[in-house]
Motif scaffolding. Sequence first.
Motif, PDB file in Angstrom:
ATOM      1  N   GLY A 212       6.995 -11.451   4.299  1.00 47.93           N
ATOM      2  CA  GLY A 212       6.991 -12.481   5.337  1.00 47.93           C
ATOM      3  C   GLY A 212       5.612 -13.041   5.612  1.00 47.93           C
TER       4      GLY A 212
ATOM      5  N   TYR B 153       2.343 -15.148   6.106  1.00 45.25           N
ATOM      6  CA  TYR B 153       2.014 -16.542   6.384  1.00 45.25           C
ATOM      7  C   TYR B 153       1.166 -17.119   5.265  1.00 45.25           C
TER       8      TYR B 153
ATOM      9  N   LEU C 104       3.528 -18.377   2.828  1.00 49.49           N
ATOM     10  CA  LEU C 104       4.147 -19.621   3.317  1.00 49.49           C
ATOM     11  C   LEU C 104       3.205 -20.805   3.103  1.00 49.49           C
TER      12      LEU C 104
ATOM     13  N   TRP D 246       0.946 -17.425  13.232  1.00 48.02           N
ATOM     14  CA  TRP D 246       2.259 -17.056  13.769  1.00 48.02           C
ATOM     15  C   TRP D 246       2.927 -18.229  14.474  1.00 48.02           C
TER      16      TRP D 246
ATOM     17  N   PHE E 125       4.336 -22.169  11.667  1.00 49.38           N
ATOM     18  CA  PHE E 125       5.508 -22.383  10.810  1.00 49.38           C
ATOM     19  C   PHE E 125       6.802 -22.183  11.600  1.00 49.38           C
ATOM     20  N   SER E 126       7.812 -22.940  11.221  1.00 50.82           N
ATOM     21  CA  SER E 126       9.149 -22.728  11.779  1.00 50.82           C
ATOM     22  C   SER E 126       9.750 -21.481  11.129  1.00 50.82           C
ATOM     23  N   PRO E 127      10.860 -20.966  11.654  1.00 48.32           N
ATOM     24  CA  PRO E 127      11.504 -19.811  11.005  1.00 48.32           C
ATOM     25  C   PRO E 127      11.903 -20.095   9.551  1.00 48.32           C
ATOM     26  N   GLU E 128      12.085 -21.373   9.199  1.00 53.80           N
ATOM     27  CA  GLU E 128      12.442 -21.761   7.829  1.00 53.80           C
ATOM     28  C   GLU E 128      11.204 -21.938   6.940  1.00 53.80           C
ATOM     29  N   GLY E 129      10.002 -21.729   7.497  1.00 55.48           N
ATOM     30  CA  GLY E 129       8.781 -21.856   6.716  1.00 55.48           C
ATOM     31  C   GLY E 129       8.202 -23.254   6.658  1.00 55.48           C
ATOM     32  N   LYS E 130       8.657 -24.135   7.523  1.00 58.46           N
ATOM     33  CA  LYS E 130       8.151 -25.514   7.562  1.00 58.46           C
ATOM     34  C   LYS E 130       6.974 -25.598   8.548  1.00 58.46           C
TER      35      LYS E 130
END
Length: 181
Positions: A14, A16, A19, A145, A148-153
């Motif tokens: 997970g 960042y 991401l 933290w 990013f959105s929960p979808e990684g955007k």
Amino acid sequence: MVKIVGIGGSLRPGSYTQLGLQVAAQRVAALGAEVEILDLTQMHLPFCTGAKEYPDYPDVQKLRDTVFNADGLILATPEYHGSVSGVIKNTLDLMSFDQLSGKVAGLISILGGQVNSNALNDLRIILRWVHCQSIIEQIAIGQAWGAFSPEGKLLDEKLSQRFDQFAQSLVDNTRKLREVN
């Protein structure tokens, strides 16, 4: 078509950093570049000993071959204790001028706290020593933290625009250097 290899210096699930690397890779690919991300969590790499060969670690050769055959790099690192992660440093140390010289690199740092440029500056120094050129545009994401959105955007439009500028610069500079060589 230019070929870009992405390497993320975080092994955390997970992450960042991963991401941010994915966002950059998508933007670069949208500009027509071929992008491959080396997932260090799936590779078995030793600590660098300065050896020329690592016969017990075939992933070292895979790393070296993949980077050698690329035109440019995206390097993403979390900032740990004011510098690059040991993961990204060790990965770079497993390579040499043979793989890195003459490449163009785009740099990304990810921080849990406030933005600063220590890791980016350290990456620039490392790359300069192996004759790899860093683009001027760079990305530093503080308080990742919340980026990013929960979808990684990406949640911030200005940050999204910076990724677009970063991708354009990486592709343009890589093409220019490849044309000269």
